[in-house]
Design an enzyme around this catalytic site. Structure first.
Site, PDB file in Angstrom:
ATOM      1  NE  ARG A 128       8.337  37.478 -12.348  1.00  0.00           N
ATOM      2  CZ  ARG A 128       8.575  36.171 -12.427  1.00  0.00           C
ATOM      3  NH1 ARG A 128       7.897  35.422 -13.301  1.00  0.00           N
ATOM      4  NH2 ARG A 128       9.477  35.607 -11.662  1.00  0.00           N
ATOM      5  CE  LYS A 166      18.186  35.150 -15.325  1.00  0.00           C
ATOM      6  NZ  LYS A 166      17.865  33.782 -14.843  1.00  0.00           N
ATOM      7  CG  ASN A 196      -0.213   0.069   2.534  1.00  0.00           C
ATOM      8  OD1 ASN A 196       1.016   0.069   2.569  1.00  0.00           O
ATOM      9  ND2 ASN A 196      -0.963   0.118   3.624  1.00  0.00           N
ATOM     10  CG  ASP A 214      19.165  34.784 -10.116  1.00  0.00           C
ATOM     11  OD1 ASP A 214      19.636  35.041  -8.993  1.00  0.00           O
ATOM     12  OD2 ASP A 214      18.753  33.658 -10.432  1.00  0.00           O
TER      13      ASP A 214
END
Length: 320
Positions: free
Chosen positions: A200, A198, A41, A175
Site C-alpha cells: 500500500r 502488493k 415517484n 493479490d
C-alpha cells in the site's frame, strides 16, 4: 432422503432474467409469471401472476445495476411470496455485491454485508443460494441456511477447452487475498501457481511489489472473484507481461464491468476475459470490448442446486 414439498416454482426479478430462464430450461419447468412496475415517484410494486400457495418458491435476482432497485425488488418479491402463502421461499442471489462490506475497516461505517443478510431474512427469505462471495465469511451473517456455490469447475473446464496444454501454464492470483481461489483452480488444471505481492502506497492505492512464482514464457491464467472497473485487472495483466508471460487469459466469477471497464478491456494485452452469467453482460458490452469478453454458463449448476434443495438432497456433491 428426498422430501415431499409443494410444487417447484422459479421466478425472476429484472436484474438477470436470461439466467433465470436458462435455469428453468435446465429444470424443465416454465419461468413463473410476475410483474414489476415503477411509479413516477420511483417506488416499485411487484405482483405474482401465479398462485404460490404451499409452493417451493425460488426467486432469482443478482445485486447488479441498478443495484438498489434490484435489492428493493427482491425484498418486495420475498415479502409478496410469503404473503401469498408460499410454503418456502429461497432467495437465489447469483451475485451478492454487498459481500465486499464484511468488516468495519473504517470509523463510523456500516457492515453492509451483514445488514443485507438481516434485511433478506426480515423480508421473508427462508434460505439463500448464492455463488462465489467476495468474502466467504459473509456466509456466517445469515441465520437461515445458505448454499454457497463455486464457479471453479465451470472456469477450469473453460480454460482447459481454450488451452489444451493448460497444465503447463500458471494460475496467477492478482493479490494475496485471491490465493485460495487460484490454488483451487490450479489443482483442477494441474498447473503452476503464482501470486502478486502488493504494497500500500496511500490510503487509496496499492502497487505491485513482486511476483511470487515463475510466469516467464508461460501461459498465465489470472483468476479472481470479479471484475468491476478493471483497474486492478489491467495492473495484473501488465505486471505479468512485464515478467515475461507469453499469453494471458483472465477468468472471473462475476463480470460487473462498470465505469471504464469495457474500454480498459478493449485495450488489454490479454487473449480473453471470461466471466460467468451471474451478471448479465449485454451485446453492447461484448462489442465494445473488441470481442475479448466470453460469458460462461452457470445455469446448469444453479438448476442442479435448486433441484437438490427442492428434493432435500445434498448440494455439496456439486463441488466434486
Amino acid at each position: 432422503m428426498p422430501v415431499n414439498r409443494g410444487p417447484l416454482m422459479v421466478f425472476s426479478g429484472q436484474s438477470n432474467r436470461p439466467l433465470a430462464q436458462a435455469i428453468c430450461d435446465n429444470l424443465g419447468i416454465p419461468l413463473g409469471h410476475s410483474k414489476t412496475e415503477k411509479f413516477t415517484n420511483e417506488n416499485l410494486i411487484v405482483h405474482f401472476e401465479d398462485s404460490l400457495r404451499e409452493g417451493d418458491v425460488f426467486i432469482v435476482q443478482s445485486f447488479s445495476h441498478p443495484v438498489s432497485d434490484a435489492i428493493i425488488e427482491l425484498f418486495l418479491m420475498l415479502d409478496a411470496a410469503k404473503s401469498a402463502s408460499a410454503g418456502r421461499v429461497t432467495a437465489v442471489i447469483p451475485y451478492y455485491s454487498y459481500a465486499r462490506s464484511d468488516k468495519k475497516d473504517a470509523p463510523r461505517i456500516s457492515i453492509a454485508g451483514r445488514m443485507m443478510a438481516d434485511l433478506l431474512q426480515e423480508a421473508g427469505a427462508d434460505r439463500v443460494l448464492t455463488m462465489t462471495l467476495h468474502s466467504p465469511q459473509v456466509h456466517g451473517f445469515f441465520k437461515v441456511p445458505v448454499d454457497h456455490l463455486s464457479a471453479d469447475v465451470v472456469i477450469s473446464d473453460h480454460l482447459k477447452s481454450r488451452v489444451p496444454n493448460a497444465h503447463e501454464g500458471v494460475v496467477l492470483a492478482p493479490d494475496a487475498g485471491s490465493i485460495k481461489r487460484a490454488s483451487a483452480i490450479a489443482r483442477r488444471l494441474d498447473s503452476g501457481l503464482a501470486f502478486i505481492d502488493k504494497q500500500r502506497v496511500s490510503d487509496t492505492a496499492v502497487d505491485p511489489r513482486a511476483l511470487i512464482g515463475d510466469v516467464s514464457g508461460k501461459t498465465v491464467f489470472i483468476v479472481d472473484d470479479e471484475v468491476s472497473t478493471a483497474g486492478s485487472l489491467v495492473e495484473a495483466v501488465n505486471f505479468s507481461k512485464n515478467m515475461g508471460a507469453a499469453e494471458v487469459y483472465v477468468a472471473v466469477s462475476h463480470g460487473v464491468y462498470s465505469g471504464p471497464a469495457i474500454e480498459r478491456i478493449a485495450g488489454l494485452n490479454a487473449v480473453e476475459v471470461a466471466s460467468t452469467n451471474t451478471v448479465f453482460v449485454s451485446e453492447e458490452k461484448k462489442a465494445g470490448a473488441g470481442g475479448k469478453l466470453a460469458v460462461l454458463d452457470v445455469a446448469p449448476l444453479f438448476a442442479h442446486a435448486i433441484s437438490n434443495i427442492h428434493t432435500g438432497e445434498s448440494v455439496s456433491t456439486l463441488f466434486e
